[in-house]
Design a protein around this motif. Structure first.
Motif, short mmCIF file in Angstrom:
data_model
loop_
_atom_site.label_atom_id
_atom_site.label_comp_id
_atom_site.label_asym_id
_atom_site.label_seq_id
_atom_site.Cartn_x
_atom_site.Cartn_y
_atom_site.Cartn_z
N LYS A 159 0.83 -1.21 0.00
CA LYS A 159 0.00 0.00 0.00
C LYS A 159 0.86 1.26 0.00
O LYS A 159 0.50 2.28 -0.61
N GLU A 160 2.02 1.19 0.66
CA GLU A 160 2.94 2.33 0.73
C GLU A 160 3.84 2.41 -0.50
O GLU A 160 4.68 3.31 -0.60
N GLY A 161 3.69 1.44 -1.41
CA GLY A 161 4.47 1.46 -2.65
C GLY A 161 5.90 0.99 -2.50
O GLY A 161 6.75 1.26 -3.37
N ILE A 162 6.20 0.28 -1.40
CA ILE A 162 7.57 -0.20 -1.16
C ILE A 162 7.79 -1.57 -1.78
O ILE A 162 8.90 -1.90 -2.24
N LEU A 163 6.74 -2.38 -1.81
CA LEU A 163 6.81 -3.72 -2.39
C LEU A 163 5.83 -3.87 -3.54
O LEU A 163 4.87 -3.11 -3.67
N LYS A 164 6.08 -4.88 -4.34
CA LYS A 164 5.11 -5.28 -5.36
C LYS A 164 5.11 -6.80 -5.42
O LYS A 164 6.06 -7.45 -4.95
N GLU A 165 4.07 -7.36 -5.95
CA GLU A 165 3.97 -8.81 -6.03
C GLU A 165 3.62 -9.24 -7.44
O GLU A 165 3.03 -8.49 -8.21
N LYS A 166 4.02 -10.46 -7.78
CA LYS A 166 3.69 -11.02 -9.10
C LYS A 166 3.68 -12.53 -9.00
O LYS A 166 4.19 -13.12 -8.04
N LYS A 167 3.09 -13.17 -9.99
CA LYS A 167 3.03 -14.62 -10.02
C LYS A 167 4.37 -15.19 -10.47
O LYS A 167 5.03 -14.65 -11.37
N ASP A 168 4.77 -16.26 -9.85
CA ASP A 168 6.00 -16.96 -10.24
C ASP A 168 5.80 -17.54 -11.64
O ASP A 168 4.80 -18.23 -11.91
N GLN A 169 6.75 -17.27 -12.53
CA GLN A 169 6.62 -17.76 -13.90
C GLN A 169 6.69 -19.29 -13.98
O GLN A 169 6.08 -19.91 -14.86
N GLU A 170 7.45 -19.90 -13.06
CA GLU A 170 7.60 -21.36 -13.07
C GLU A 170 6.45 -22.06 -12.35
O GLU A 170 6.15 -23.21 -12.63
#
Length: 317
Positions: free
Chosen positions: A80-91
């Protein structure tokens, strides 16, 4: 007078929490000093992510020793503070991984000088102490992992309460207690059998007059446990340990162990070399107690009890 001087070591948790809060308050000022927009409680999560190319919440929780829900909450705050982001593992599309955002990467660069100065400040402080608190904390953490504070307090509770327990020889006035205590556990798990009635209705003629003995455990002068030594018909065993019972009101105080130890010592005083007992594997606590008293399982013998499915013996050296 200082509170901690008055209350002593039992306020260990309170004192550690107060020290932690004091350090956390200073940590907020330190972050401000270096212009780092992190909350101190976020640091463990931030540090792990900044050192890894990709990491999941589960992996972070395992690394820093926090619960999964706790880490998940922190991660949401940092996203929410823009310090992290997340994504799906490609594998593995089922796995969500966490990375530093551009803002997070900038913080990772800015905070490097802070790391150096904080570590040197801590080192300087530790040099000024007589005892290495860092090592002491490691030792304390290890000890608590090996045995929780709850179990340690429980142990001390048993020790204190056991001082109010007296083991005395049987007297006629305890006849009904001898029967009631045994009848209670037998009927809870099984059913009363013919041999139970013989020994419990006639303890003098069936046990005492035949060379046996009965001991009674008193807690604050109230009979709460009993145990008997019965002289067997054959001569292979000197005694059978039988009719051990402890009131459910005082279980967990170690009274069974005190009774068992006292009965064995009494058998020794009578010159016994071998003691026999019968039980049932449903009674896990009882079997565990007998093992602690050094009884060993033996091949089954002929038994008059329908409920008996395990026999054990103790060789007295």
């Amino acid at each position: 007078m200082n509170f901690f001087e008055r209350v002593g070591k039992m306020a260990l948790g309170t004192r550690l929490r107060m020290l932690s809060e004091l350090l956390m308050d200073d940590a907020k000022l330190v972050y401000d000093m270096y212009g780092v927009s992190l909350k101190p409680k976020w640091f463990p999560v931030f540090y792990v992510i900044s050192q890894e190319e990709s990491v999941s919440i589960t992996e972070i929780a395992k690394e820093i020793g926090h619960s999964h829900p706790s880490v998940s909450k922190t991660v949401k705050e940092m996203i929410k503070e823009g310090i992290l982001k997340e994504k799906k593992d490609q594998e593995d599309g089922r796995r969500t991984i966490l990375l530093l955002s551009e803002k997070g990467k900038e913080i990772a660069i800015t905070i490097k000088d802070q790391y150096i100065d904080v570590e040197n400040a801590v080192e300087e402080m530790l040099k000024d102490t007589r005892h290495n608190i860092w090592k002491a904390i490691e030792e304390l953490e290890y000890l608590v992992e090996q045995q929780s504070m709850v179990s340690r307090v429980m142990k001390q509770k048993k020790i204190r309460e056991s001082k109010n327990v007296k083991i005395i020889p049987y007297e006629g006035k305890y006849k009904e207690d001898f029967k009631a205590l045994n009848k209670s556990w037998i009927e809870k798990y099984f059913k009363m059998e013919e041999m139970d009635y013989k020994s419990l209705d006639n303890p003098e003629s069936y046990i005492l007059n035949r060379g046996g003995a009965i001991l009674v455990a008193l807690y604050k002068d109230k009979p709460v446990g009993v145990c008997a030594l019965i002289k067997p018909d054959d001569e292979y065993y000197d005694f059978e340990l039988a009719k051990m019972a402890v009131s459910s009101e005082v279980q967990g105080m170690g009274i069974g162990k005190l009774l068992g130890q006292a009965v064995i010592e009494h058998a020794k005083s009578l010159g016994a070399k071998k003691i026999y007992l019968e039980s049932n594997t449903v009674l896990k606590a009882a079997i565990s107690l007998y093992q602690k008293l050094n009884f060993k399982k033996i091949p089954g013998r002929v038994t008059p009890y329908e409920r008996s499915n395990i026999q054990m013996e103790l060789e007295i050296t």
